[in-house]
Design a protein around this motif. Structure first.
Motif, mmCIF file in Angstrom:
data_model
loop_
_atom_site.group_PDB
_atom_site.id
_atom_site.type_symbol
_atom_site.label_atom_id
_atom_site.label_comp_id
_atom_site.label_asym_id
_atom_site.label_seq_id
_atom_site.Cartn_x
_atom_site.Cartn_y
_atom_site.Cartn_z
ATOM 1 N N LEU A 32 26.576 3.592 -17.726
ATOM 2 C CA LEU A 32 25.529 2.725 -18.271
ATOM 3 C C LEU A 32 26.078 1.342 -18.615
ATOM 4 C CD1 LEU A 32 23.569 5.216 -20.565
ATOM 5 C CD2 LEU A 32 22.756 4.150 -18.451
ATOM 6 N N GLY A 33 27.319 1.299 -19.041
ATOM 7 C CA GLY A 33 27.932 0.023 -19.385
ATOM 8 C C GLY A 33 28.142 -0.909 -18.216
ATOM 9 N N THR A 34 27.969 -0.413 -16.998
ATOM 10 C CA THR A 34 28.179 -1.260 -15.817
ATOM 11 C C THR A 34 26.925 -2.014 -15.390
ATOM 12 O OG1 THR A 34 27.604 0.497 -14.223
ATOM 13 C CG2 THR A 34 29.909 0.374 -14.982
ATOM 14 N N TYR A 35 25.770 -1.664 -15.958
ATOM 15 C CA TYR A 35 24.521 -2.304 -15.543
ATOM 16 C C TYR A 35 24.261 -3.579 -16.340
ATOM 17 C CZ TYR A 35 23.441 1.963 -12.987
ATOM 18 O OH TYR A 35 23.481 3.013 -12.108
ATOM 19 N N ASP A 36 23.581 -4.545 -15.688
ATOM 20 C CA ASP A 36 23.221 -5.760 -16.429
ATOM 21 C C ASP A 36 22.090 -5.428 -17.400
ATOM 22 O OD1 ASP A 36 20.724 -5.880 -15.082
ATOM 23 O OD2 ASP A 36 21.515 -7.198 -13.526
ATOM 24 N N SER A 37 21.771 -6.385 -18.268
ATOM 25 C CA SER A 37 20.817 -6.130 -19.357
ATOM 26 C C SER A 37 19.429 -5.788 -18.847
ATOM 27 C CB SER A 37 20.757 -7.343 -20.282
ATOM 28 O OG SER A 37 22.013 -7.569 -20.878
ATOM 29 N N ASP A 38 18.992 -6.471 -17.777
ATOM 30 C CA ASP A 38 17.662 -6.189 -17.230
ATOM 31 C C ASP A 38 17.554 -4.738 -16.771
ATOM 32 O OD1 ASP A 38 16.033 -8.541 -17.393
ATOM 33 O OD2 ASP A 38 17.346 -9.489 -15.928
ATOM 34 N N GLU A 39 18.530 -4.293 -16.015
ATOM 35 C CA GLU A 39 18.477 -2.934 -15.481
ATOM 36 C C GLU A 39 18.686 -1.905 -16.584
ATOM 37 O OE1 GLU A 39 17.383 -0.231 -13.167
ATOM 38 O OE2 GLU A 39 17.508 -2.264 -12.325
ATOM 39 N N LEU A 40 19.551 -2.217 -17.531
ATOM 40 C CA LEU A 40 19.810 -1.282 -18.626
ATOM 41 C C LEU A 40 18.549 -1.068 -19.461
ATOM 42 C CD1 LEU A 40 22.028 0.435 -19.877
ATOM 43 C CD2 LEU A 40 22.677 -1.530 -21.297
ATOM 44 N N ALA A 41 17.797 -2.138 -19.702
ATOM 45 C CA ALA A 41 16.539 -1.997 -20.435
ATOM 46 C C ALA A 41 15.578 -1.082 -19.685
ATOM 47 C CB ALA A 41 15.907 -3.373 -20.652
ATOM 48 N N LYS A 42 15.497 -1.233 -18.373
ATOM 49 C CA LYS A 42 14.628 -0.371 -17.564
ATOM 50 C C LYS A 42 15.082 1.089 -17.645
ATOM 51 C CE LYS A 42 13.726 -4.008 -14.146
ATOM 52 N NZ LYS A 42 13.971 -4.436 -12.751
ATOM 53 N N ILE A 43 16.386 1.306 -17.612
ATOM 54 C CA ILE A 43 16.915 2.674 -17.671
ATOM 55 C C ILE A 43 16.588 3.318 -19.014
ATOM 56 C CG2 ILE A 43 19.039 4.057 -17.707
ATOM 57 C CD1 ILE A 43 20.232 1.939 -15.769
ATOM 58 N N PHE A 44 16.806 2.578 -20.100
ATOM 59 C CA PHE A 44 16.535 3.129 -21.430
ATOM 60 C C PHE A 44 15.071 3.534 -21.582
ATOM 61 C CE2 PHE A 44 20.214 0.733 -23.707
ATOM 62 C CZ PHE A 44 21.099 1.705 -23.285
ATOM 63 N N ILE A 45 14.172 2.777 -20.943
ATOM 64 C CA ILE A 45 12.741 3.041 -21.077
ATOM 65 C C ILE A 45 12.272 4.103 -20.085
ATOM 66 C CG2 ILE A 45 10.446 2.035 -20.778
ATOM 67 C CD1 ILE A 45 11.648 -0.604 -21.899
ATOM 68 N N SER A 46 12.690 3.984 -18.829
ATOM 69 C CA SER A 46 12.185 4.884 -17.788
ATOM 70 C C SER A 46 12.957 6.198 -17.715
ATOM 71 C CB SER A 46 12.252 4.192 -16.427
ATOM 72 O OG SER A 46 13.598 4.039 -16.005
ATOM 73 N N GLY A 47 14.212 6.181 -18.192
ATOM 74 C CA GLY A 47 15.048 7.365 -18.096
ATOM 75 C C GLY A 47 15.699 7.556 -16.742
ATOM 76 N N SER A 48 15.436 6.615 -15.816
ATOM 77 C CA SER A 48 15.950 6.784 -14.460
ATOM 78 C C SER A 48 16.795 5.602 -14.019
ATOM 79 C CB SER A 48 14.796 6.983 -13.476
ATOM 80 O OG SER A 48 13.965 5.844 -13.440
ATOM 81 N N LEU A 49 17.744 5.873 -13.131
ATOM 82 C CA LEU A 49 18.637 4.855 -12.580
ATOM 83 C C LEU A 49 17.982 4.183 -11.366
ATOM 84 C CD1 LEU A 49 21.951 6.909 -12.731
ATOM 85 C CD2 LEU A 49 21.244 5.087 -14.290
ATOM 86 N N PRO A 50 18.526 3.052 -10.928
ATOM 87 C CA PRO A 50 17.948 2.363 -9.765
ATOM 88 C C PRO A 50 17.900 3.240 -8.515
ATOM 89 C CG PRO A 50 19.535 0.942 -10.875
ATOM 90 C CD PRO A 50 19.637 2.284 -11.522
ATOM 91 N N ASP A 51 18.846 4.177 -8.408
ATOM 92 C CA ASP A 51 18.853 5.054 -7.224
ATOM 93 C C ASP A 51 17.913 6.252 -7.390
ATOM 94 O OD1 ASP A 51 20.128 6.711 -9.008
ATOM 95 O OD2 ASP A 51 22.059 6.719 -7.985
#
Length: 485
Positions: free
Chosen positions: A142-161
């Motif tokens: 999780l620490g490797t993602y930029d802030s935009d993507e990390l916010a999406k992950i925290f909310i959606s529960g899913s990774l870009p892949d």
């Protein structure tokens, strides 16, 4: 347009119907598309939805309406270009072309901005991994993602892949539940269900760390737990006398010195008492009315039973509105109401300094009439519009699809769902213009109507998918700033 100047970081709400100037929302995110039938109940979502339809054909209209009323420079004259962009860049935080308003603010954008601060980023990753029981390897990833993507992950529960790390937060579109502005104070709420724990944590970090709220740090109110909460059973169905849970759909700032708190399926009496104690101690309000409604899924919060339309008008469910004996004589439908419904409805009003001497109010209509006349100074006769136009069985049917859950953009101008035909009929009979969101936006674009001059209007929001989530336009908003009436 009157409201095109930049806002300072002001936060203040003193009514439900003053002209709306700033609010928090959250657009349907990719997590909604991950809800599966077998987990829908656990994740507190009523149904699975078609995400693209919900976004493009429904919620996008909500955003456009909000911008036209609150931040018209972002949208006026641009509708055609916005609608013709198949990528929907206008609606996506972190994407070039995003509307990025300081008046219509997506929670995801605020989360992204607080994650730019390294200390916040590190501690929030660790906190979420702790409550979600993630591995250390996941925490590092999780620490490797930029802030935009990390916010999406925290909310959606899913990774870009598309891998799912943890459950989505489908209820975050109902931003009302995470907190509420009471005059110039911020009340952070405590969700009733463990499925919303991550929402509450994200809200804490946003309100305590985002610059928008920097001037209000000492005015943030957190509800204390029962001091023996760790001794209580883990069963969420336990009696609510000692449990501290409260959600924003049960709190209404109806007048500068008067707050309503509902005790419902999601908000306990103990929590309401704690909030009352804190607000009276801080001299934030003088009067708090506690409204106990039946603990039924139909009436999850008080804003599913009634909301305010204008200073002298309310929309409500008649079977819960008139509970006194004299009132029942006037209500031809009261015999359809289960006995438990009338027994479970109770209204108590408390005054600062006289908390030990509350008064009981016989029925909801008496309370709302008193608020309109004595708290808000309405000179006109107080009127009520009933769900389903007070016709059996449409009152209950349309309340289920949020006929009573409306957001006032200004006094007498509300957004609600288009599917509640009998309720819309009642609004027409009351002299309201009832108009589709798309038609109103076109009239704004052509200069035929203006948000500044429009009055007595019900704006119909498309709702075939939104209504499946069991929350209306009132639920989908957290007002931060309204004009005083």
């Amino acid at each position: 347009m009157k409201n095109s100047k930049p806002l300072s970081n002001r936060i203040k709400v003193t009514s439900e119907v003053g002209r709306l100037r700033r609010l928090l929302i959250h657009s349907p995110d990719r997590g909604l598309g991950k809800v599966v039938p077998s987990k829908a109940q656990d994740w507190l979502f009523e149904d699975i939805v078609h995400l693209d339809t919900m976004r493009r054909n429904e919620y996008d209209y909500y955003v456009k309406l909000l911008l036209y009323f609150l931040d018209p420079d972002k949208i006026k004259g641009k509708l055609s270009a916005i609608d013709n962009d198949n990528n929907r860049s206008f609606y996506k935080p972190g994407v070039e072309g995003y509307f990025n308003s300081d008046r219509v603010i997506d929670l995801q954008r605020l989360l992204c901005e607080v994650l730019e601060e390294e200390v916040v980023r590190t501690t929030l990753i660790a906190s979420i991994c702790g409550i979600e029981r993630c591995s250390f390897q996941t925490q590092q990833e999780l620490g490797t993602y930029d802030s935009d993507e990390l916010a999406k992950i925290f909310i959606s529960g899913s990774l870009p892949d598309k891998r799912m790390l943890f459950a989505p937060l489908p209820n975050l579109i109902f931003t009302r539940d995470i907190g509420i502005i009471i005059n110039d104070h911020i009340l952070l709420n405590k969700p009733a269900k463990s499925a919303r724990t991550r929402e509450s944590l994200l809200a804490q970090y946003i309100f305590f760390h985002h610059p928008l709220f920097a001037g209000y740090r000492d005015k943030i109110i957190e509800i204390p737990n029962n001091e023996n909460h760790f001794l209580l059973p883990n069963d969420e169905k336990i009696s609510d006398y000692n449990r501290t849970t409260l959600e924003g759909g049960d709190v209404m700032m109806v007048a500068p010195r008067h707050l309503l708190i509902g005790c419902s399926e999601r908000t306990t009496l103990y929590a309401a008492q704690q909030v009352m104690k804190l607000l009276f101690e801080r001299n934030v309000v003088d009067t708090i009315t506690i409204i106990q409604i039946p603990k039924k899924r139909d009436y999850m919060h008080i804003d599913t039973v009634f909301t305010q339309v204008k200073k002298n008008m309310w929309v409500l469910l008649s079977s819960l509105a008139r509970q006194g004996d004299e009132s029942k004589k006037k209500d031809v439908l009261h015999f359809f109401a289960p006995k438990a419904m009338t027994e479970d409805m109770k209204i108590m009003q408390f005054f600062k300094g006289l908390e030990h001497k509350p008064i009981e109010i016989e029925n909801l209509e008496d309370l709302l009439t008193d608020i309109s006349q004595n708290d808000l100074g309405a000179k006109e006769q107080v009127k009520f519009i009933y769900s389903g136009n007070n016709e059996f069985p449409f009152g209950e049917r349309e309340q289920w699809t949020d006929s009573c859950n409306l957001l006032a953009l200004k006094d007498g101008v509300v957004i609600g769902y288009d599917r509640n035909d009998k309720t819309l009929e009642a609004f027409r009979e009351a002299g309201f213009r009832v108009i589709k969101a798309a038609d109103l936006l076109e009239k704004f674009e052509q200069g035929e109507l203006s948000p500044d001059t429009i009055s007595d209007t019900y704006i119909m929001l498309p709702s075939s998918e939104l209504s499946r989530a069991r929350g209306g336009s009132h639920c989908m908003s957290m007002p931060l700033l309204r004009d005083e009436l």
